[in-house]
Design a protein around this motif. Structure first.
Motif, short mmCIF file in Angstrom:
data_model
loop_
_atom_site.label_atom_id
_atom_site.label_comp_id
_atom_site.label_asym_id
_atom_site.label_seq_id
_atom_site.Cartn_x
_atom_site.Cartn_y
_atom_site.Cartn_z
N UNK A 1 -5.84 -15.32 39.61
CA UNK A 1 -4.44 -15.23 39.94
C UNK A 1 -4.31 -14.55 41.28
N UNK A 2 -3.10 -14.36 41.71
CA UNK A 2 -2.91 -13.67 42.99
C UNK A 2 -3.35 -12.20 42.85
N UNK A 3 -3.79 -11.59 43.95
CA UNK A 3 -4.18 -10.19 43.88
C UNK A 3 -2.97 -9.30 43.59
N UNK A 4 -3.26 -8.12 43.05
CA UNK A 4 -2.23 -7.13 42.76
C UNK A 4 -2.32 -6.05 43.83
N UNK A 5 -1.20 -5.75 44.46
CA UNK A 5 -1.15 -4.71 45.49
C UNK A 5 -0.53 -3.45 44.90
N UNK A 6 -1.24 -2.34 45.04
CA UNK A 6 -0.74 -1.05 44.54
C UNK A 6 -0.95 0.01 45.62
N UNK A 7 -0.22 1.09 45.49
CA UNK A 7 -0.40 2.19 46.44
C UNK A 7 -1.69 2.95 46.14
N UNK A 8 -1.91 3.27 44.86
CA UNK A 8 -3.02 4.12 44.47
C UNK A 8 -3.72 3.51 43.26
N UNK A 9 -5.06 3.44 43.32
CA UNK A 9 -5.84 2.95 42.18
C UNK A 9 -6.98 3.92 41.92
N UNK A 10 -7.17 4.23 40.66
CA UNK A 10 -8.27 5.07 40.22
C UNK A 10 -9.41 4.14 39.85
N UNK A 11 -10.57 4.29 40.49
CA UNK A 11 -11.70 3.42 40.18
C UNK A 11 -12.15 3.74 38.76
#
Length: 155
Positions: A40-50
């Motif tokens: 699907x299309x990528x998800x854009x977020x401000x902050x992601x915890x690996x």
């Protein structure tokens, strides 16, 4: 379901079963091997915890292709368990290289580890090419009898 209906459904669909409502092939011992997550299309977020303290068990280049963050937090500090994983840090480079856009990304390690330092030094040129900045923190938070490094992030 009456027994005769159950028997007919098994015989009309040989070799197939349902797991969580999804048809799978029981010939495979691993139901996930016959399942694929649709692209699907990528998800854009401000902050992601690996995930999983930056362990290679659950994070690969596909994670970074799909979850595009301005900031990624790396929290691993257990070398014996491969946390943080060099493979995951390399996956960030591989995944980001396929974004097709040169958005600024900031990597925030919560611990100063040998793995992170070596990765930073060995891949610094690639990081610059991909517009990835590693944020080193010199700030410390003190709470009661404990102190620890901290980063301030503003959006």
């Amino acid at each position: 379901m009456p027994e005769d209906e159950l028997s007919r459904s098994i015989h009309s669909n040989p070799g197939k079963s349902l797991i969580n409502g999804i048809k799978t092939n029981p010939a495979s011992n691993n139901p996930k091997s016959s399942l694929s997550v649709p692209m699907g299309p990528p998800v854009y977020v401000d902050l992601a915890y690996i995930p999983n303290h930056c362990s290679g068990k659950n994070t690969d280049p596909e994670f970074f292709k799909r979850v595009r963050a301005s900031y990624y937090v790396v929290s691993g500090n257990d070398a014996a368990n491969g946390e943080p994983s060099r493979a995951v840090l390399d996956a960030l480079l591989e995944g980001k290289s396929q974004w097709g856009e040169n958005l600024q990304v900031t990597l925030i390690p919560t611990h100063d580890t040998e793995v992170t330092r070596e990765w930073y030094q060995q891949t610094h040129e690639k990081q610059q090419e991909l517009n990835i900045m590693v944020l080193a923190s010199s700030s410390t938070v003190v709470m009661q009898d404990e102190s620890f490094p901290a980063c301030k992030i503003e959006f």
